[in-house]
Design an enzyme around this catalytic site. Structure first.
Site, PDB file in Angstrom:
ATOM      1  N   ARG A 166      55.633  39.209  40.689  1.00 25.27           N
ATOM      2  CA  ARG A 166      55.819  40.540  41.302  1.00 25.27           C
ATOM      3  C   ARG A 166      57.201  41.122  41.027  1.00 25.27           C
ATOM      4  O   ARG A 166      57.785  41.801  41.881  1.00 25.27           O
ATOM      5  CB  ARG A 166      55.590  40.501  42.816  1.00 25.27           C
ATOM      6  CG  ARG A 166      54.220  40.087  43.278  1.00 25.27           C
ATOM      7  CD  ARG A 166      53.154  41.139  42.952  1.00 25.27           C
ATOM      8  NE  ARG A 166      51.960  40.872  43.706  1.00 25.27           N
ATOM      9  CZ  ARG A 166      51.026  39.990  43.343  1.00 25.27           C
ATOM     10  NH1 ARG A 166      51.153  39.324  42.223  1.00 25.27           N
ATOM     11  NH2 ARG A 166      49.960  39.815  44.103  1.00 25.27           N
ATOM     12  N   SER A 168      49.452  43.495  50.263  1.00 22.36           N
ATOM     13  CA  SER A 168      50.377  42.512  50.855  1.00 22.36           C
ATOM     14  C   SER A 168      51.713  43.189  51.147  1.00 22.36           C
ATOM     15  O   SER A 168      52.317  43.766  50.244  1.00 22.36           O
ATOM     16  CB  SER A 168      50.633  41.356  49.891  1.00 22.36           C
ATOM     17  OG  SER A 168      49.428  40.715  49.571  1.00 22.36           O
ATOM     18  N   GLU A 223      57.206  43.105  49.578  1.00 20.81           N
ATOM     19  CA  GLU A 223      56.665  43.534  48.286  1.00 20.81           C
ATOM     20  C   GLU A 223      56.623  45.068  48.260  1.00 20.81           C
ATOM     21  O   GLU A 223      56.879  45.693  47.234  1.00 20.81           O
ATOM     22  CB  GLU A 223      55.245  42.971  48.077  1.00 20.81           C
ATOM     23  CG  GLU A 223      54.648  43.418  46.749  1.00 20.81           C
ATOM     24  CD  GLU A 223      53.229  42.911  46.503  1.00 20.81           C
ATOM     25  OE1 GLU A 223      52.897  41.775  46.889  1.00 20.81           O
ATOM     26  OE2 GLU A 223      52.443  43.674  45.919  1.00 20.81           O
TER      27      GLU A 223
HETATM   28  P1  FAD Z   1      53.297  53.259  43.465  1.00 20.25           P
HETATM   29  O1  FAD Z   1      53.037  52.642  44.787  1.00 20.25           O
HETATM   30  O2  FAD Z   1      53.232  54.741  43.363  1.00 20.25           O
HETATM   31  O3  FAD Z   1      54.699  52.750  42.911  1.00 20.25           O
HETATM   32  C1  FAD Z   1      55.036  51.386  42.945  1.00 20.25           C
HETATM   33  C2  FAD Z   1      56.423  51.194  42.294  1.00 20.25           C
HETATM   34  O4  FAD Z   1      56.339  51.473  40.901  1.00 20.25           O
HETATM   35  C3  FAD Z   1      57.485  52.154  42.831  1.00 20.25           C
HETATM   36  O5  FAD Z   1      58.739  51.481  42.804  1.00 20.25           O
HETATM   37  C4  FAD Z   1      57.467  53.303  41.835  1.00 20.25           C
HETATM   38  O6  FAD Z   1      58.714  53.990  41.801  1.00 20.25           O
HETATM   39  C5  FAD Z   1      57.203  52.572  40.536  1.00 20.25           C
HETATM   40  N1  FAD Z   1      56.464  53.363  39.543  1.00 20.25           N
HETATM   41  C6  FAD Z   1      55.204  53.849  39.683  1.00 20.25           C
HETATM   42  N2  FAD Z   1      54.799  54.438  38.535  1.00 20.25           N
HETATM   43  C7  FAD Z   1      55.830  54.315  37.650  1.00 20.25           C
HETATM   44  C8  FAD Z   1      56.040  54.717  36.294  1.00 20.25           C
HETATM   45  N3  FAD Z   1      55.101  55.358  35.583  1.00 20.25           N
HETATM   46  N4  FAD Z   1      57.249  54.433  35.717  1.00 20.25           N
HETATM   47  C9  FAD Z   1      58.217  53.768  36.388  1.00 20.25           C
HETATM   48  N5  FAD Z   1      58.086  53.379  37.672  1.00 20.25           N
HETATM   49  C10 FAD Z   1      56.897  53.640  38.295  1.00 20.25           C
HETATM   50  N6  FAD Z   1      49.089  44.374  44.032  1.00 20.25           N
HETATM   51  C11 FAD Z   1      48.894  43.244  43.324  1.00 20.25           C
HETATM   52  O7  FAD Z   1      49.741  42.864  42.481  1.00 20.25           O
HETATM   53  N7  FAD Z   1      47.779  42.455  43.514  1.00 20.25           N
HETATM   54  C12 FAD Z   1      46.820  42.800  44.394  1.00 20.25           C
HETATM   55  O8  FAD Z   1      45.840  42.069  44.533  1.00 20.25           O
HETATM   56  C13 FAD Z   1      46.986  43.997  45.145  1.00 20.25           C
HETATM   57  N8  FAD Z   1      46.061  44.359  46.053  1.00 20.25           N
HETATM   58  C14 FAD Z   1      46.228  45.506  46.765  1.00 20.25           C
HETATM   59  C15 FAD Z   1      45.235  45.883  47.666  1.00 20.25           C
HETATM   60  C16 FAD Z   1      45.357  47.050  48.399  1.00 20.25           C
HETATM   61  C17 FAD Z   1      44.262  47.442  49.371  1.00 20.25           C
HETATM   62  C18 FAD Z   1      46.494  47.882  48.209  1.00 20.25           C
HETATM   63  C19 FAD Z   1      46.621  49.180  48.980  1.00 20.25           C
HETATM   64  C20 FAD Z   1      47.502  47.511  47.328  1.00 20.25           C
HETATM   65  C21 FAD Z   1      47.382  46.313  46.592  1.00 20.25           C
HETATM   66  N9  FAD Z   1      48.361  45.902  45.674  1.00 20.25           N
HETATM   67  C22 FAD Z   1      48.171  44.766  44.927  1.00 20.25           C
HETATM   68  C23 FAD Z   1      49.608  46.663  45.526  1.00 20.25           C
HETATM   69  C24 FAD Z   1      49.506  47.883  44.569  1.00 20.25           C
HETATM   70  O9  FAD Z   1      48.172  48.209  44.321  1.00 20.25           O
HETATM   71  C25 FAD Z   1      50.219  47.609  43.245  1.00 20.25           C
HETATM   72  O10 FAD Z   1      51.588  47.345  43.463  1.00 20.25           O
HETATM   73  C26 FAD Z   1      50.079  48.790  42.267  1.00 20.25           C
HETATM   74  O11 FAD Z   1      50.509  48.406  40.978  1.00 20.25           O
HETATM   75  C27 FAD Z   1      50.858  50.030  42.691  1.00 20.25           C
HETATM   76  O12 FAD Z   1      50.445  51.094  41.862  1.00 20.25           O
HETATM   77  P2  FAD Z   1      50.739  52.609  42.237  1.00 20.25           P
HETATM   78  O13 FAD Z   1      50.368  53.445  41.050  1.00 20.25           O
HETATM   79  O14 FAD Z   1      50.117  52.957  43.512  1.00 20.25           O
HETATM   80  O15 FAD Z   1      52.333  52.587  42.363  1.00 20.25           O
HETATM   81  N1  EPU Z   2      45.848  32.866  54.748  1.00 23.35           N
HETATM   82  C1  EPU Z   2      45.822  32.584  56.093  1.00 23.35           C
HETATM   83  N2  EPU Z   2      45.799  33.646  56.957  1.00 23.35           N
HETATM   84  C2  EPU Z   2      45.778  34.926  56.547  1.00 23.35           C
HETATM   85  C3  EPU Z   2      45.805  35.202  55.169  1.00 23.35           C
HETATM   86  C4  EPU Z   2      45.836  34.140  54.268  1.00 23.35           C
HETATM   87  O1  EPU Z   2      45.851  31.438  56.509  1.00 23.35           O
HETATM   88  O2  EPU Z   2      45.721  35.815  57.398  1.00 23.35           O
HETATM   89  C5  EPU Z   2      45.816  31.736  53.798  1.00 23.35           C
HETATM   90  C6  EPU Z   2      44.444  31.625  53.116  1.00 23.35           C
HETATM   91  O3  EPU Z   2      43.550  30.884  53.888  1.00 23.35           O
HETATM   92  C7  EPU Z   2      44.790  30.925  51.819  1.00 23.35           C
HETATM   93  C8  EPU Z   2      46.199  31.463  51.509  1.00 23.35           C
HETATM   94  O4  EPU Z   2      46.724  31.963  52.738  1.00 23.35           O
HETATM   95  O5  EPU Z   2      44.871  29.542  52.027  1.00 23.35           O
HETATM   96  C9  EPU Z   2      46.200  32.529  50.430  1.00 23.35           C
HETATM   97  O6  EPU Z   2      45.412  33.645  50.858  1.00 23.35           O
HETATM   98  P1  EPU Z   2      44.701  34.666  49.839  1.00 23.35           P
HETATM   99  O7  EPU Z   2      43.906  33.934  48.830  1.00 23.35           O
HETATM  100  O8  EPU Z   2      44.032  35.712  50.646  1.00 23.35           O
HETATM  101  O9  EPU Z   2      45.906  35.300  49.029  1.00 23.35           O
HETATM  102  P2  EPU Z   2      47.365  35.764  49.450  1.00 23.35           P
HETATM  103  O10 EPU Z   2      48.345  34.737  48.980  1.00 23.35           O
HETATM  104  O11 EPU Z   2      47.426  36.155  50.878  1.00 23.35           O
HETATM  105  C10 EPU Z   2      47.823  36.901  47.165  1.00 23.35           C
HETATM  106  C11 EPU Z   2      48.389  38.197  46.678  1.00 23.35           C
HETATM  107  C12 EPU Z   2      47.330  39.279  46.727  1.00 23.35           C
HETATM  108  C13 EPU Z   2      46.172  38.878  45.839  1.00 23.35           C
HETATM  109  C14 EPU Z   2      45.605  37.545  46.353  1.00 23.35           C
HETATM  110  C15 EPU Z   2      44.505  36.999  45.452  1.00 23.35           C
HETATM  111  C16 EPU Z   2      50.775  38.175  47.117  1.00 23.35           C
HETATM  112  C17 EPU Z   2      51.881  38.676  47.964  1.00 23.35           C
HETATM  113  N3  EPU Z   2      49.540  38.567  47.472  1.00 23.35           N
HETATM  114  O12 EPU Z   2      47.508  37.070  48.548  1.00 23.35           O
HETATM  115  O13 EPU Z   2      47.902  40.469  46.213  1.00 23.35           O
HETATM  116  O14 EPU Z   2      45.153  39.838  45.841  1.00 23.35           O
HETATM  117  O15 EPU Z   2      46.672  36.562  46.385  1.00 23.35           O
HETATM  118  O16 EPU Z   2      45.074  36.521  44.282  1.00 23.35           O
HETATM  119  O17 EPU Z   2      51.019  37.455  46.153  1.00 23.35           O
HETATM  120  C18 EPU Z   2      49.157  42.385  46.848  1.00 23.35           C
HETATM  121  O18 EPU Z   2      50.052  41.951  46.110  1.00 23.35           O
HETATM  122  O19 EPU Z   2      49.243  43.476  47.456  1.00 23.35           O
HETATM  123  C19 EPU Z   2      47.955  41.602  47.026  1.00 23.35           C
HETATM  124  C20 EPU Z   2      46.969  41.949  47.849  1.00 23.35           C
END
Ligand code: FAD
Ligand code: EPU
Length: 341
Positions: free
Chosen positions: A166, A238, A334
């Protein structure tokens, strides 16, 4: 196409759904538009800059007194192809999940486990998005953008993007300075599936054969079962990163809490699950006013209606403090908090 506004509402441009305005807003669809805009607007060097994608990793605690730049550049094109691989150049404004669907449709592997992550392609390269055993840094060949400081356009090869969990150069030295306009991805024509995260393999096999389409469908199902849909409940995924601690510290915690999930991170370091730590502190499902902690995933803070950015932020600080007190582990956000004093 360009759009410029003053006192622009960002509520619909962030997944937390919190009201905040930006003093100025500039959106464009072609790279040349940016240089043109900057040349004719001499005030911008004095303003704070925020580059915006889909706002799915932002929390506004205040109005933004500067210029928001939204590079909404479309387009997916093949720039190179050989027997085993295809290289795609993708505009920063393409919706990330549209790219995943496009690649699965064409049977090109490498990003299918990243299905349904919200946001745009530009931000995916900033955030080094990851899920279910995949990280986008392994598929990025190069990132092109416009440097606001030097007022030049250039391309960074992946090795120069300083990727780690990240993290990237775009979140540090180049933050809000390098406007990413396009990203080149390398995908596989004969994909090797990555199925070692949790129960993913078993879940995919329930759908029949292991294929890109079935992996995508399974990841979507898993995500929908535990992550809140931002259209229904505001959130930014997250809120914290999973903390990485010394092996010795992890072993001490394991001795006291035998069920704590741990993952090897490097030879000396172990990754912990922030969601588990937060749940153990009693926060899961907590709610104060409209600010809360998701009932199925304690790592996700939610806006249940009309929470303010400050309320969500204050809750996150309390959570951080309680995890520090109980486990001696420091959580790092994050989510990007905008306009902290
Ligand atoms: P923004 O939120 O608009 O921006 C994020 C950052 O990037 C800011 O610092 C912004 O200034 C910069 N930025 C954006 N666009 C550009 C550009 N073109 N050039 C330079 N800088 C830029 N993330 C994960 O990694 N894994 C997940 O599983 C995951 N699950 C998610 C689930 C949910 C329900 C939500 C709401 C979010 C989740 N995220 C996850 C976080 C998020 O989706 C990611 O960080 C995503 O890449 C953000 O994209 P955005 O276009 O919305 O960026
Ligand atoms: N867990 C708990 N309680 C909770 C949540 C999680 O005990 O409320 C435990 C789960 O049981 C599991 C472990 O934590 O043992 C990991 O949980 P999970 O697989 O849901 O993933 P996570 O570590 O919580 C990360 C990423 C997610 C990504 C998932 C799947 C980060 C900060 N988050 O979550 O990314 O989707 O793994 O790969 O690394 C994001 O970055 O926004 C994001 C959603």
């Amino acid at each position: 196409m360009i759009r410029t506004y003053s006192n622009f509402s960002l509520k619909k441009h962030t997944t937390f759904g919190i009201e905040a305005t930006s003093k100025y807003y500039f959106e464009f669809t072609e790279t040349d538009d940016l240089a043109g805009f900057l040349a004719t607007n001499k005030d911008w060097p004095n303003l704070p800059i925020l580059i915006l994608g889909e706002g799915s990793n932002l929390l506004f605690v205040d109005n933004f007194q500067g210029l928001v730049i939204n590079p909404n550049i479309p387009g997916i094109s093949i720039v190179h192809e050989d027997r085993n691989n295809v290289w795609l150049e993708v505009g920063a404004g393409v919706v990330w999940d549209d790219l995943v669907e496009f690649s699965v449709f064409h049977r090109w592997g490498g990003i299918e486990n990243l299905s349904l992550i919200p946001g745009k392609v530009g931000a995916a390269a900033v955030q080094n998005i990851g899920a279910y055993g995949m990280e986008i840094q392994n598929r990025i060949e190069s990132v092109t953008g416009y440097d606001l400081e030097t007022q030049t356009e250039y391309t960074l090869e992946a090795v120069d993007c300083q990727y780690s969990y990240r993290d990237s150069v775009f979140k540090n030295q180049l933050k809000n300075r390098f406007v990413i306009t396009s990203v080149v991805f390398k995908l596989d024509k004969f994909p090797e599936f990555i199925l070692n995260y949790g129960d993913l393999k078993n879940e995919v096999e329930k759908l029949g054969n292991v294929s890109l389409r079935n992996i995508r469908q399974t990841v979507i199902q898993i995500r929908e079962s535990k992550l809140p849909d931002p259209k229904v409940m505001g959130n930014a995924g997250s809120f914290f990163k999973n903390p990485v601690v010394d092996n010795v510290h992890a072993a001490q915690l394991k001795a006291v809490y035998p069920t704590i999930p741990t993952y090897p991170s490097s030879a000396e370091k172990t990754k912990l699950a922030a969601g588990w730590l937060i749940e153990q502190c009693g926060w899961k499902g907590f709610r104060r006013g409209d600010a809360g902690v998701h009932e199925k995933q304690a790592l996700v803070l939610v806006n249940c209606g009309n929470a303010t950015g400050r309320e969500i932020y204050d809750l996150s600080e309390e959570i951080k403090q309680s995890v520090q007190e109980k486990f001696g582990v420091e959580l790092e956000r994050e989510v990007n908090v905008i306009s902290l004093p």
